[in-house]
Design a protein around this motif. Sequence first.
Motif, PDB file in Angstrom:
ATOM      1  N   TRP A   1      98.851  20.825 117.627  1.00 30.59           N
ATOM      2  CA  TRP A   1      98.376  19.704 118.376  1.00 30.59           C
ATOM      3  C   TRP A   1      99.239  18.629 118.048  1.00 30.59           C
ATOM      4  CZ3 TRP A   1      96.968  15.217 115.894  1.00 30.59           C
ATOM      5  CH2 TRP A   1      96.658  15.308 114.828  1.00 30.59           C
TER       6      TRP A   1
ATOM      7  N   MET B   1      93.301  29.378 122.433  1.00 31.22           N
ATOM      8  CA  MET B   1      94.151  28.280 122.860  1.00 31.22           C
ATOM      9  C   MET B   1      95.339  28.746 122.246  1.00 31.22           C
ATOM     10  SD  MET B   1      92.650  24.463 122.466  1.00 31.22           S
ATOM     11  CE  MET B   1      94.306  23.858 122.553  1.00 31.22           C
TER      12      MET B   1
ATOM     13  N   ARG C   1      94.389  17.570 121.289  1.00 30.66           N
ATOM     14  CA  ARG C   1      92.978  17.919 121.189  1.00 30.66           C
ATOM     15  C   ARG C   1      92.233  16.421 121.308  1.00 30.66           C
ATOM     16  NH1 ARG C   1      91.986  18.145 114.640  1.00 30.66           N
ATOM     17  NH2 ARG C   1      92.867  16.238 114.056  1.00 30.66           N
TER      18      ARG C   1
ATOM     19  N   LYS D   1      87.622  28.220 120.612  1.00 28.71           N
ATOM     20  CA  LYS D   1      88.563  27.531 121.381  1.00 28.71           C
ATOM     21  C   LYS D   1      89.796  27.624 120.827  1.00 28.71           C
ATOM     22  CE  LYS D   1      86.571  23.749 121.653  1.00 28.71           C
ATOM     23  NZ  LYS D   1      85.641  23.987 120.457  1.00 28.71           N
ATOM     24  N   THR D   2      89.960  27.619 119.472  1.00 27.52           N
ATOM     25  CA  THR D   2      91.165  27.506 118.759  1.00 27.52           C
ATOM     26  C   THR D   2      92.229  28.778 118.943  1.00 27.52           C
ATOM     27  OG1 THR D   2      90.457  25.890 117.218  1.00 27.52           O
ATOM     28  CG2 THR D   2      92.346  27.163 116.610  1.00 27.52           C
TER      29      THR D   2
ATOM     30  N   VAL E   1      92.238  22.120 116.373  1.00 26.18           N
ATOM     31  CA  VAL E   1      93.546  22.868 116.597  1.00 26.18           C
ATOM     32  C   VAL E   1      94.345  22.791 115.328  1.00 26.18           C
ATOM     33  CG1 VAL E   1      95.301  23.410 118.358  1.00 26.18           C
ATOM     34  CG2 VAL E   1      93.242  22.414 119.156  1.00 26.18           C
TER      35      VAL E   1
ATOM     36  N   ASP F   1      92.523  21.057 123.422  1.00 24.12           N
ATOM     37  CA  ASP F   1      90.948  21.307 122.971  1.00 24.12           C
ATOM     38  C   ASP F   1      90.064  20.252 123.391  1.00 24.12           C
ATOM     39  OD1 ASP F   1      88.686  21.637 121.439  1.00 24.12           O
ATOM     40  OD2 ASP F   1      89.745  22.304 119.780  1.00 24.12           O
ATOM     41  N   ARG F   2      89.428  20.234 124.631  1.00 24.25           N
ATOM     42  CA  ARG F   2      88.378  19.433 124.904  1.00 24.25           C
ATOM     43  C   ARG F   2      89.251  18.157 125.741  1.00 24.25           C
ATOM     44  NH1 ARG F   2      83.682  20.503 123.215  1.00 24.25           N
ATOM     45  NH2 ARG F   2      83.312  21.553 120.983  1.00 24.25           N
TER      46      ARG F   2
END
Length: 247
Positions: free
Chosen positions: A10, A45, A63, A41-42, A5, A120-121
Motif C-alpha cells: 500500500w 488483493m 487502503r 481481502k488482503t 494491506v 482495500d476499501r
Amino acid sequence: HGVPVLADLWGSMRGRPLSPGEPFTRHGVFVVFEGGEGAGKTTQMTALVEWLEARGDDVVTTREPGGTEIGSRIRDLVLDPESVSMDARTEALLYAADRAQHVAEVIKPALTAGKIVVSDRFVDSSLAYQGLARGLGLEEIYNISEWATGGLMPDLVFFLKIDPETAFERLSGERDRIEKETGEFHESVTAAYMQIAKRYPTRFVVLDAARPQADIHGEVIEAFEDRSRDRLAGLPVPTTPPGAVPR
C-alpha cells in the motif's frame, strides 16, 4: 476497517495531491476489494496485484483508512478501541476526510498516469458500515463521499462475502474498535453490502469468501479482464460509472 494491506504494497505510490477543481483525466483502472473483517481481502488483493505485475502492468496498491500520512493519523483515531464515545456521524466524517486526502494524493494522480489502482476499501465501505449498518442513510453517506472525492467511483468492486462468525475465527491479535462491535452489527454490515451489490451491479462482483483461495482468485481475474477491457483499450468512460447513487 479490517486487516491492513502489507506495508510494501500500500505504500507503493505517493504523488502530488491534486488541487480542488484541477482537471482530472482518468486513464487507469480503479479496483476495490470490500468485505467484513476477516473476509480475506488482503489475500485476494495480493494475488491480483502479483498477477497484474507479472503481465507488466503498473499497479498502485493502497487502503482505507490510512492510505496517506494524514490518513494514517485518522486511521489511528477512528479505529482506536479507546474511542468508544465516538458518534456515528463523527465516524462517517472522519472516513470521508481520509477518503478526500486519499483520492487527491494517491488515487487520482495514479489514474491520471494510467496506472491500475487496487484499494482495500473505498466508498462502499462507508455506504455499508455508516450508511446502512449505523443507520445514517445511504443517500446521505453517498453525498458526503461524493463531495469528498469529486464524484470518483471504482470501475470494479469485489465483495468477499462470508459469515461473520466464520470470519472472526480467522482474526488474530488485538481487535480494533470496529472489530470489537457486536456480532449483530457485523451481520448487519454483511446484509448491507449485499443490498448495495444488488442495487449497483454495474460495479459489484460478489465472491463466496468461504471457497478455496485459488477458486476465488480465478473469478477475480475473469471479472477483471471482462470489466476492464474497455478502459484498458483507451475507450472513454464517465467519471461516475452507471450504478452510482443518483443525485
